[in-house]
Design a protein around this motif. Structure first.
Motif, PDB file in Angstrom:
ATOM      1  N   TYR A 111      68.141 120.017  40.482  1.00  0.00           N
ATOM      2  CA  TYR A 111      68.073 120.361  42.150  1.00  0.00           C
ATOM      3  C   TYR A 111      69.264 120.073  41.861  1.00  0.00           C
ATOM      4  O   TYR A 111      70.105 118.794  41.152  1.00  0.00           O
ATOM      5  CB  TYR A 111      67.326 119.621  43.216  1.00  0.00           C
ATOM      6  N   THR A 124      69.848 130.965  45.550  1.00  0.00           N
ATOM      7  CA  THR A 124      69.171 131.595  44.066  1.00  0.00           C
ATOM      8  C   THR A 124      70.448 131.383  42.542  1.00  0.00           C
ATOM      9  O   THR A 124      69.759 131.709  42.034  1.00  0.00           O
ATOM     10  CB  THR A 124      67.894 133.162  44.141  1.00  0.00           C
ATOM     11  N   GLU A 125      71.390 131.539  43.324  1.00  0.00           N
ATOM     12  CA  GLU A 125      72.460 132.041  42.163  1.00  0.00           C
ATOM     13  C   GLU A 125      73.657 131.066  42.675  1.00  0.00           C
ATOM     14  O   GLU A 125      73.948 131.709  43.965  1.00  0.00           O
ATOM     15  CB  GLU A 125      72.402 133.248  41.943  1.00  0.00           C
ATOM     16  N   LEU A 126      74.462 130.820  41.754  1.00  0.00           N
ATOM     17  CA  LEU A 126      75.200 128.961  42.228  1.00  0.00           C
ATOM     18  C   LEU A 126      76.556 130.601  42.448  1.00  0.00           C
ATOM     19  O   LEU A 126      77.074 131.966  41.737  1.00  0.00           O
ATOM     20  CB  LEU A 126      75.695 128.668  41.249  1.00  0.00           C
ATOM     21  N   TRP A 214      69.678 124.157  45.831  1.00  0.00           N
ATOM     22  CA  TRP A 214      69.699 125.673  43.901  1.00  0.00           C
ATOM     23  C   TRP A 214      68.428 125.022  43.746  1.00  0.00           C
ATOM     24  O   TRP A 214      68.694 123.256  43.360  1.00  0.00           O
ATOM     25  CB  TRP A 214      70.936 125.270  43.570  1.00  0.00           C
ATOM     26  N   SER A 216      67.217 124.741  39.345  1.00  0.00           N
ATOM     27  CA  SER A 216      67.773 124.992  37.849  1.00  0.00           C
ATOM     28  C   SER A 216      65.979 125.899  37.020  1.00  0.00           C
ATOM     29  O   SER A 216      65.403 126.099  37.179  1.00  0.00           O
ATOM     30  CB  SER A 216      68.374 124.240  36.716  1.00  0.00           C
TER      31      SER A 216
END
Length: 287
Positions: A111, A124-126, A214, A216
């Motif tokens: 996380y 959902t995406e960095l 977030w 992974s």
């Protein structure tokens, strides 16, 4: 020195050596507060001693690196490693084997958590909203608190974390990461999802101050690794007996030490993706 005193001293040394050889010692990476780990893993030692019929001792270590060193130097014969530390240890001790992993470790995840003052929302995406903030990993040797988060950050931004964030640190363990982000000492942190979930469930996290932003993709993580010479020391089939004792562990109190719902068989090959990832970002050399 009188001959009798010399002989007595040699005899005591020999007895001490035999006693050490008969004691099966294990450790665990210090991914949480040491006092809590010592209390929990002491119960695991009692369980293994009853199952294996040999003296079993748990010894704490101060760092992930110290856990690997203890395994390499034969101070411990068994260790509860993370994915990366397990790969490192098995490289250093040829013949050692991963024998069991938590049921959750076949598909583990990291996380990213953030202090709510950042205004960051779950993503959902960095993305570029992370740039310029302060960031802490866990231990430098942590799979879930360093290796995999760094891998995904490098993929997202095409550069090292130090070029993305205003400041990058290493907390040392997952519990400390939570505390640092909750206090605002760091704005973002990376950690093991299981520790976060357990701490939240126990009421130890101020979720008004810090939240998950977030998660992974999944990867293999923690495992029990045993030295390859234990059968020679403790008898034929000892490795299989240790593995079976771990797989048979069902007491919820014992499993809470990890925390895991149970254990399943593991092999060295299960951790090839971890080794490949460590090589790809320069944390390990290719073999």
């Amino acid at each position: 020195m009188r001959l009798s005193n010399l002989l007595s001293g040699l005899l005591l040394c020999a007895v001490a050596g035999v006693a050490h050889a008969d004691r099966f010692v294990f450790t665990a990476i210090p991914d949480q507060d040491e006092r809590r780990l010592t209390e929990r893993f002491g119960q695991i030692a009692d369980y293994l001693q009853a199952e294996l019929g040999v003296e079993v001792e748990y010894i704490p270590v101060k760092s992930y690196e110290a856990a690997v060193s203890a395994f390499r130097n034969d101070q411990v014969q068994l260790a509860w490693f993370g994915g990366l530390t397990g790969v490192q240890a098995r490289r250093l001790v040829p013949g050692s084997q991963a024998i069991a992993q938590g049921a959750e470790d076949t598909a583990f995840k990291s996380y990213l958590i953030a202090h709510t003052s950042t205004g960051l929302a779950p993503m959902t995406e960095l993305n570029d909203s992370l740039r310029g903030l302060s960031f802490t990993f866990g231990s430098k040797g942590s799979t879930s608190g360093r290796l995999m988060p760094e891998y995904y950050l490098r993929n997202a931004f095409g550069t090292a974390p130090e070029s993305v964030f205003e400041r990058v640190g290493f907390s040392g363990d997952h519990s400390r990461t939570i505390a640092l982000v909750e206090s605002g000492a760091y704005q973002i942190g990376a950690l093991n999802y299981a520790v976060w979930d357990a701490e939240v469930a126990a009421g130890n996290v101020d979720t008004d101050a810090v939240q998950v932003i977030w998660e992974s993709p999944t990867y293999p993580d923690y495992q029990w690794t045993i030295r390859g010479d234990v059968d020679a020391r403790f008898g034929a089939g000892f490795t299989e007996r240790v593995q079976q004792a771990l797989l048979n562990m069902t007491d919820p109190t014992l499993l809470a030490a990890f925390p895991r719902s149970g254990f399943v068989p593991a092999t060295n090959a299960d951790y090839a993706p971890i080794e490949d990832t460590a090589v790809s970002i320069g944390l390990m050399d290719a073999q």
